[in-house]
Scaffold this active site. Structure first.
Site, PDB file in Angstrom:
ATOM      1  N   GLY A   1      -8.280  -2.799 -10.116  1.00  0.00           N
ATOM      2  CA  GLY A   1      -9.727  -2.624 -10.160  1.00  0.00           C
ATOM      3  C   GLY A   1     -10.189  -1.971 -11.447  1.00  0.00           C
ATOM      4  O   GLY A   1      -9.444  -1.228 -12.094  1.00  0.00           O
TER       5      GLY A   1
ATOM      6  N   HIS B   1      14.700  31.535  20.584  1.00  0.00           N
ATOM      7  CA  HIS B   1      16.075  31.749  20.127  1.00  0.00           C
ATOM      8  C   HIS B   1      16.969  30.652  20.693  1.00  0.00           C
ATOM      9  O   HIS B   1      16.837  30.318  21.859  1.00  0.00           O
ATOM     10  CB  HIS B   1      16.580  33.117  20.616  1.00  0.00           C
ATOM     11  CG  HIS B   1      18.022  33.351  20.273  1.00  0.00           C
ATOM     12  ND1 HIS B   1      18.422  33.684  18.998  1.00  0.00           N
ATOM     13  CD2 HIS B   1      19.149  33.273  21.027  1.00  0.00           C
ATOM     14  CE1 HIS B   1      19.742  33.811  18.993  1.00  0.00           C
ATOM     15  NE2 HIS B   1      20.203  33.564  20.209  1.00  0.00           N
TER      16      HIS B   1
ATOM     17  N   ILE C   1      11.782  16.659  -9.501  1.00  0.00           N
ATOM     18  CA  ILE C   1      12.415  15.332  -9.494  1.00  0.00           C
ATOM     19  C   ILE C   1      13.867  15.441  -9.959  1.00  0.00           C
ATOM     20  O   ILE C   1      14.785  14.901  -9.331  1.00  0.00           O
ATOM     21  CB  ILE C   1      11.635  14.348 -10.399  1.00  0.00           C
ATOM     22  CG1 ILE C   1      10.276  14.047  -9.775  1.00  0.00           C
ATOM     23  CG2 ILE C   1      12.431  13.057 -10.626  1.00  0.00           C
ATOM     24  CD1 ILE C   1       9.444  13.027 -10.504  1.00  0.00           C
TER      25      ILE C   1
ATOM     26  N   GLU D   1      17.692  21.575 -19.485  1.00  0.00           N
ATOM     27  CA  GLU D   1      16.346  22.108 -19.237  1.00  0.00           C
ATOM     28  C   GLU D   1      15.872  22.944 -20.415  1.00  0.00           C
ATOM     29  O   GLU D   1      16.608  23.777 -20.931  1.00  0.00           O
ATOM     30  CB  GLU D   1      16.351  22.937 -17.943  1.00  0.00           C
ATOM     31  CG  GLU D   1      15.154  23.847 -17.723  1.00  0.00           C
ATOM     32  CD  GLU D   1      13.802  23.144 -17.658  1.00  0.00           C
ATOM     33  OE1 GLU D   1      13.696  22.104 -16.982  1.00  0.00           O
ATOM     34  OE2 GLU D   1      12.843  23.643 -18.303  1.00  0.00           O
TER      35      GLU D   1
ATOM     36  N   LEU E   1       0.841  -1.199   0.000  1.00  0.00           N
ATOM     37  CA  LEU E   1       0.000   0.000   0.000  1.00  0.00           C
ATOM     38  C   LEU E   1       0.881   1.256   0.000  1.00  0.00           C
ATOM     39  O   LEU E   1       2.090   1.172   0.209  1.00  0.00           O
ATOM     40  CB  LEU E   1      -0.917  -0.013   1.225  1.00  0.00           C
ATOM     41  CG  LEU E   1      -1.900  -1.200   1.311  1.00  0.00           C
ATOM     42  CD1 LEU E   1      -2.620  -1.194   2.660  1.00  0.00           C
ATOM     43  CD2 LEU E   1      -2.915  -1.137   0.173  1.00  0.00           C
TER      44      LEU E   1
ATOM     45  N   ALA F   1      13.074  13.399 -16.392  1.00  0.00           N
ATOM     46  CA  ALA F   1      12.246  14.008 -15.336  1.00  0.00           C
ATOM     47  C   ALA F   1      11.507  15.192 -15.931  1.00  0.00           C
ATOM     48  O   ALA F   1      11.705  16.341 -15.546  1.00  0.00           O
ATOM     49  CB  ALA F   1      13.131  14.441 -14.167  1.00  0.00           C
TER      50      ALA F   1
ATOM     51  N   GLY G   1      15.314  17.800 -17.616  1.00  0.00           N
ATOM     52  CA  GLY G   1      14.269  18.499 -16.867  1.00  0.00           C
ATOM     53  C   GLY G   1      14.765  18.993 -15.519  1.00  0.00           C
ATOM     54  O   GLY G   1      15.185  18.207 -14.673  1.00  0.00           O
TER      55      GLY G   1
ATOM     56  N   HIS H   1       0.451  15.937  -0.282  1.00  0.00           N
ATOM     57  CA  HIS H   1      -0.418  16.582   0.714  1.00  0.00           C
ATOM     58  C   HIS H   1      -1.672  17.170   0.076  1.00  0.00           C
ATOM     59  O   HIS H   1      -2.705  17.279   0.732  1.00  0.00           O
ATOM     60  CB  HIS H   1       0.352  17.638   1.521  1.00  0.00           C
ATOM     61  CG  HIS H   1       1.285  18.475   0.706  1.00  0.00           C
ATOM     62  ND1 HIS H   1       2.488  17.986   0.252  1.00  0.00           N
ATOM     63  CD2 HIS H   1       1.205  19.738   0.262  1.00  0.00           C
ATOM     64  CE1 HIS H   1       3.107  18.941  -0.431  1.00  0.00           C
ATOM     65  NE2 HIS H   1       2.350  20.001  -0.447  1.00  0.00           N
TER      66      HIS H   1
END
Ligand code: FAD
Ligand code: NAI
Length: 462
Positions: free
Chosen positions: A115, A441, A180, A199, A38, A266, A176, A318
């Protein structure tokens, strides 16, 4: 065959987080995953393994460059590549097993296999068809290559192959200068490869704040990475385990070549939806292949939703997680919201690069009057002590209202520091709110506060 409230296809950060949230909200949930483990791209061949190699190679760099100055003397470190790979694999294993544990803990069934969706309300895995009131597609993304460049995962590799090379190449060419390319280019550069990045554009990491782009590229150059900018790769030829990359310089159309032991392609990723049966179902997709969704992640087919890399927006773990939670909450009758204006981006090189909100270029384009508060890590005591004073924090705030509009950081722990600004932005804070908040600090976070002070009457240690 079983009946579920929700079946999620794909167990990456979008899918597995969505599954946990669905289960927490009382929905009978299953997750379908075709891989052996997973966690999706992120845990198996993305975020986690790349960060393990970035960490290990950074430690080597520290040992080679900074240990002696701190009085830490002794045998010079050398690289046991097999052991480094074993460490990386162990980190992957711990994380993927962790997700498996979380599925069991939350009573989410793992339907093992690939699936497909024969009809709305049905998911087929192997020979079995399962019924579900809602289906959420979280099938992620795959590498997108270039015409004339064939990835064999030996000499010409994608990020997946680059994470498990048989040996450290003498010469690595990266096509690239995106996230990545620069992360994995850094890894191999620190491990001793001669790295050349080719690039297409004139700046690294497209879309990022221009000043950060320039400083970032200069910093990587200083670390020994070569750049060929404004160069469109035309093709890669391989022979006897070596490769030659041909590129055309955009400024004068002249052609040149560069040789390599390994070539990393990449140049971006594209949504992965193979085998799901979307065309037969009539699920609408954009020209770029992304599944089209509305504000609730619903596709045009009732009962089918989509989240993460396979829909529009930044391809970030995220972002996929937040959509996973929001989609689950929506199904449970809540009114969730993902704020796409406050999604941080982080590049885990050394120094790290992090950003949130608007760039100066975007603000200029939108005609918004803004002020800039900047603070260099040179003025930060902790950074000096840790050989980490390269870089700066730049805070952008509305000229009239002082509301924070964006932050751009290149420097130590930038990926952690950025979240203070994210929280501030979520609360609609002004730069003065950050400036008036006491910061411990000596921490790197003081640099964020100083940048906020610089938006007002001035930074103290500048
Ligand atoms: P994925 O993680 O791609 O998961 C989709 C899963 O669905 C896969 O496991 C796939 O096997 C499964 N699947 C697909 N179709 C089917 C099917 N029909 N049946 C069953 N299973 C199926 N992002 C960050 O935010 N931070 C990083 O540091 C970072 N580093 C990265 C490094 C690399 C080298 C790469 C390649 C990516 C990185 N990313 C990073 C991007 C991040 O991995 C993706 O944004 C994230 O994984 C997207 O999550 P997802 O759930 O949408 O899809
Ligand atoms: P990217 O879109 O970041 O960069 C691709 C680069 O390739 C661009 O700079 C582009 O101009 C260049 N390019 C395209 N065609 C070219 C050609 N013919 N010749 C030369 N250069 C060419 O894509 P990348 O780096 O492959 O990453 C894919 C996704 O994975 C990104 O969307 C990123 O969000 C995600 N990711 C995130 C990470 C993180 O958050 N730290 C780490 C790694 C990946």
């Amino acid at each position: 065959m079983a009946n579920y409230d929700v079946i999620i296809i794909g167990s990456g950060p979008g899918g597995y987080v969505c599954a946990i949230r669905c289960a927490q909200l009382g929905l009978k949930t299953a997750i379908v995953e075709g891989r052996e483990t997973l966690g999706g791209t992120c845990l198996n061949v993305g975020c986690i393994p790349s960060k393990a190699l970035l960490h290990a190679s950074h430690m080597l760099h520290e040992a080679q460059h900074n240990f002696a100055a701190m009085g830490l003397k002794g045998k010079t470190q050398s690289v046991d590549w097999k052991q480094m790979q074993a460490y990386k694999d162990d980190v992957i294993g711990q994380n993927t097993k962790g997700v498996e544990f979380l599925m069991k803990k939350n009573n989410v069934d793992w339907l093992k296999g690939w699936g497909s969706i024969p009809a709305a309300g049905q998911v087929k895995v192997g020979d079995e068809v399962h019924e579900a009131k809602n289906i959420i597609i979280a099938s992620g993304s795959e590498v997108s290559s270039l015409p004339g460049v064939e990835i064999d995962e030996k000499t010409v590799v994608s990020s997946t192959g680059a994470l498990e090379l048989k040996k450290i190449p003498n010469k690595l060419v990266v096509i690239g200068a995106g996230v990545i390319g620069l992360e994995l280019g850094s890894v191999y550069s620190r491990l001793g490869s001669e790295v050349t990045v080719v690039e297409f554009l004139d700046a690294v990491t497209p879309g990022m704040d221009g000043e950060i782009q320039r400083v970032f590229q200069r910093t990587l150059k200083k670390q020994g990475i070569n750049f060929v900018m404004g160069a469109a790769v035309q093709g890669v030829k391989t022979k006897g385990g070596k490769a030659t990359v041909t590129y055309k310089l955009r400024k004068d159309d002249s052609e040149a070549t560069v040789d390599a032991d390994t070539v990393l392609v990449a140049t971006g990723r594209r949504p992965y939806v193979d085998g799901l049966g979307l065309d037969a179902l009539g699920v609408e997709r954009s020209e770029r292949g992304q599944i089209k969704t509305d504000g609730n992640y619903a596709t045009n087919v009732a009962g089918i939703y989509a989240i993460g890399d396979c829909i529009d927006g930044p391809m970030l773990a995220h972002k996929a997680e937040d959509e996973g939670m929001a989609c689950a909450e929506g199904l449970a009758g809540q009114k969730p919201h993902v704020n796409y204006g406050v999604i941080p981006g982080v590049i885990y090189t050394h120094p790290e690069v992090a950003n949130v909100g608007k760039t100066e270029e975007q603000l200029n384009e939108e005609g918004i009057d803004y002020k800039v508060g900047k603070f260099s890590f040179m003025g930060n005591g902790r950074a000096k002590a840790n050989f980490a004073s390269d870089g700066f924090v730049k805070l952008l705030a509305d000229k009239a209202t002082d509301r924070i509009l964006g932050a751009h950081i290149i420097g130590p722990m930038a990926g952690d520091l950025i979240h203070e600004v994210c929280v501030a932005m979520e609360f609609g804070a002004a730069a003065e709110d950050l400036a008036r908040t006491c910061h411990a600090h000596p921490t790197y976070s003081e640099a964020v506060r100083e940048a906020a002070l610089a938006c007002g009457d001035g930074a103290i240690h500048a």
